[in-house]
Scaffold this motif. Structure first.
Motif, mmCIF file in Angstrom:
data_model
loop_
_atom_site.group_PDB
_atom_site.id
_atom_site.type_symbol
_atom_site.label_atom_id
_atom_site.label_comp_id
_atom_site.label_asym_id
_atom_site.label_seq_id
_atom_site.Cartn_x
_atom_site.Cartn_y
_atom_site.Cartn_z
ATOM 1 N N ILE A 118 21.083 -22.823 39.768
ATOM 2 C CA ILE A 118 20.668 -21.436 39.987
ATOM 3 C C ILE A 118 19.160 -21.353 40.175
ATOM 4 C CG2 ILE A 118 20.451 -19.185 38.849
ATOM 5 C CD1 ILE A 118 23.189 -19.694 37.590
ATOM 6 N N THR A 119 18.410 -22.140 39.411
ATOM 7 C CA THR A 119 16.950 -22.164 39.539
ATOM 8 C C THR A 119 16.521 -22.491 40.957
ATOM 9 O OG1 THR A 119 16.713 -22.843 37.222
ATOM 10 C CG2 THR A 119 14.836 -23.234 38.675
ATOM 11 N N LEU A 120 17.109 -23.559 41.518
ATOM 12 C CA LEU A 120 16.738 -23.985 42.868
ATOM 13 C C LEU A 120 17.313 -23.047 43.928
ATOM 14 C CD1 LEU A 120 17.276 -27.832 42.432
ATOM 15 C CD2 LEU A 120 15.150 -26.544 42.233
ATOM 16 N N ALA A 143 6.549 -14.378 45.085
ATOM 17 C CA ALA A 143 6.251 -15.326 44.010
ATOM 18 C C ALA A 143 6.249 -14.638 42.650
ATOM 19 C CB ALA A 143 4.896 -15.999 44.264
ATOM 20 N N VAL A 144 5.627 -13.465 42.575
ATOM 21 C CA VAL A 144 5.607 -12.738 41.304
ATOM 22 C C VAL A 144 7.024 -12.369 40.875
ATOM 23 C CG1 VAL A 144 4.893 -10.570 40.232
ATOM 24 C CG2 VAL A 144 3.255 -11.887 41.570
ATOM 25 N N MET A 145 7.841 -11.924 41.823
ATOM 26 C CA MET A 145 9.220 -11.586 41.490
ATOM 27 C C MET A 145 9.989 -12.811 41.021
ATOM 28 S SD MET A 145 12.129 -9.709 43.825
ATOM 29 C CE MET A 145 12.264 -11.066 44.994
ATOM 30 N N GLY A 146 9.835 -13.917 41.730
ATOM 31 C CA GLY A 146 10.545 -15.137 41.345
ATOM 32 C C GLY A 146 10.111 -15.663 39.994
ATOM 33 N N ILE A 147 8.801 -15.692 39.754
ATOM 34 C CA ILE A 147 8.295 -16.183 38.466
ATOM 35 C C ILE A 147 8.733 -15.266 37.340
ATOM 36 C CG2 ILE A 147 6.191 -16.594 37.138
ATOM 37 C CD1 ILE A 147 4.875 -17.488 39.765
ATOM 38 N N GLY A 148 8.691 -13.949 37.576
ATOM 39 C CA GLY A 148 9.078 -13.008 36.529
ATOM 40 C C GLY A 148 10.529 -13.146 36.134
ATOM 41 N N ILE A 149 11.416 -13.274 37.116
ATOM 42 C CA ILE A 149 12.847 -13.374 36.817
ATOM 43 C C ILE A 149 13.175 -14.696 36.123
ATOM 44 C CG2 ILE A 149 15.137 -13.549 37.873
ATOM 45 C CD1 ILE A 149 14.208 -11.556 39.972
ATOM 46 N N THR A 150 12.612 -15.802 36.619
ATOM 47 C CA THR A 150 12.898 -17.092 35.987
ATOM 48 C C THR A 150 12.306 -17.156 34.582
ATOM 49 O OG1 THR A 150 10.961 -17.993 37.151
ATOM 50 C CG2 THR A 150 13.128 -18.391 38.125
ATOM 51 N N ALA A 151 11.127 -16.589 34.384
ATOM 52 C CA ALA A 151 10.547 -16.579 33.039
ATOM 53 C C ALA A 151 11.400 -15.746 32.091
ATOM 54 C CB ALA A 151 9.117 -16.036 33.092
ATOM 55 N N ARG A 152 11.936 -14.636 32.592
ATOM 56 C CA ARG A 152 12.791 -13.788 31.765
ATOM 57 C C ARG A 152 14.061 -14.513 31.352
ATOM 58 N NH1 ARG A 152 12.672 -9.833 28.102
ATOM 59 N NH2 ARG A 152 14.534 -8.505 28.186
ATOM 60 N N LEU A 153 14.598 -15.332 32.244
ATOM 61 C CA LEU A 153 15.815 -16.085 31.951
ATOM 62 C C LEU A 153 15.538 -17.391 31.221
ATOM 63 C CD1 LEU A 153 17.748 -15.629 35.335
ATOM 64 C CD2 LEU A 153 18.179 -14.469 33.157
ATOM 65 N N GLY A 154 14.264 -17.763 31.093
ATOM 66 C CA GLY A 154 13.925 -19.024 30.455
ATOM 67 C C GLY A 154 14.139 -20.229 31.350
ATOM 68 N N LEU A 155 14.094 -20.018 32.655
ATOM 69 C CA LEU A 155 14.284 -21.103 33.605
ATOM 70 C C LEU A 155 12.936 -21.583 34.143
ATOM 71 C CD1 LEU A 155 17.336 -19.602 35.541
ATOM 72 C CD2 LEU A 155 17.378 -21.304 33.712
ATOM 73 N N SER A 156 12.963 -22.600 34.989
ATOM 74 C CA SER A 156 11.741 -23.224 35.489
ATOM 75 C C SER A 156 11.210 -22.478 36.703
ATOM 76 C CB SER A 156 12.010 -24.685 35.856
ATOM 77 O OG SER A 156 10.902 -25.252 36.522
ATOM 78 N N SER A 157 10.094 -21.779 36.532
ATOM 79 C CA SER A 157 9.471 -21.095 37.670
ATOM 80 C C SER A 157 8.886 -22.088 38.658
ATOM 81 C CB SER A 157 8.383 -20.137 37.169
ATOM 82 O OG SER A 157 7.398 -20.832 36.428
ATOM 83 N N ILE A 158 8.466 -23.266 38.170
ATOM 84 C CA ILE A 158 7.942 -24.286 39.075
ATOM 85 C C ILE A 158 9.025 -24.748 40.041
ATOM 86 C CG2 ILE A 158 7.029 -26.637 39.201
ATOM 87 C CD1 ILE A 158 5.608 -26.169 36.605
ATOM 88 N N GLY A 159 10.233 -24.970 39.523
ATOM 89 C CA GLY A 159 11.335 -25.385 40.381
ATOM 90 C C GLY A 159 11.690 -24.335 41.414
ATOM 91 N N THR A 160 11.692 -23.065 40.989
ATOM 92 C CA THR A 160 12.003 -21.981 41.918
ATOM 93 C C THR A 160 10.953 -21.878 43.010
ATOM 94 O OG1 THR A 160 13.197 -20.714 40.242
ATOM 95 C CG2 THR A 160 12.322 -19.490 42.106
#
Length: 235
Positions: free
Chosen positions: A88-90, A121-138
């Motif tokens: 899901i992250t990727l 980028a802000v949307m992607g980082i915010g959502i992955t951070a909220r889910l505890g996933l890797s924003s770098i991977g996204t």
């Protein structure tokens, strides 16, 4: 082995620490290879091979970090396994990259492109951070997808490249501010073993290159030690 012997870490915590160390230690900076080649005016199949390896080896630690975040994320539900969260992250990054390529359109406008990339980028980082996933991977998946699907891939790379140092210096400042020498404990011993393990692994990689590449055989394991230089991804 070392973390299990001299630290109280166990289970997932131990996997996260060891996996994080391995991810940080698996990268070789592309600048080092370029500087050596330019300084000695080196050309040939070995220089080409090392350049390609240093350009592409970021993929390994980024995928590893995506898996580690998926393993530790608090967003787990019973129906989704850790590998599913990594996928899901990727996949989320691929969707964002496709959106970016679609919205960029046919004509390249620098100001509009900055707004679009920063917004996604802000949307992607915010959502992955909220889910505890890797924003770098996204973000990595988003960048690859945008480069592949957009006709403005080269222009986007030229636009973003000058921000490298602007982002790196504050990141290093924050990293240094989070270091607490008083809480190190057994960390010093782990760091020593980490350096030794990295040198050993790179030596083995030099031998492996000699097996698969005729141009690398003359250098032997010393070639692997020449790939010890770390880049911004390791930091």
């Amino acid at each position: 082995f070392v973390t299990g012997a001299i630290s109280p870490l166990h289970g997932v915590e131990r996997i996260l620490v060891v996996g994080g160390i391995a991810a940080a230690c698996s990268e070789t900076t592309r600048q080092a290879v370029q500087w050596v080649a330019e300084r000695h005016a080196a050309k040939g199949p070995l220089v080409t091979l090392l350049g390609e390896l240093s350009q592409s080896d970021d993929l390994v630690p980024i995928l590893a970090v995506a898996g580690l975040f998926a393993l530790s994320t608090p967003a787990h539900v019973a129906t989704i396994a850790p590998w599913g969260w990594a996928a899901i992250t990727l996949a989320f990054g691929v969707v964002l990259g496709a959106m970016a390529a679609l919205l960029l359109g046919r004509e390249f406008r620098r100001n509009e492109s900055w707004g679009l990339l920063l917004g996604l980028a802000v949307m992607g980082i915010g959502i992955t951070a909220r889910l505890g996933l890797s924003s770098i991977g996204t973000m990595f998946a988003m960048g690859v997808t945008t480069s592949l699907l957009s006709r403005h891939g080269s222009a986007l790379r030229e636009m973003v490249a000058p921000t490298h140092r602007t982002v790196l210096h504050p990141a290093l400042l924050l990293a240094g501010a989070h270091v607490d020498p008083r809480a190190s404990g057994t960390l010093a011993f782990i760091l020593l073993f980490t350096v030794a393990a990295r040198m050993s692994a790179k030596s083995l990689s030099g031998l492996a290159l000699g097996v698969f590449s005729r141009a690398a055989r003359a250098a032997g394991p010393v070639l692997g030690l020449g790939l010890l230089c770390s880049g911004t991804l390791s930091m």
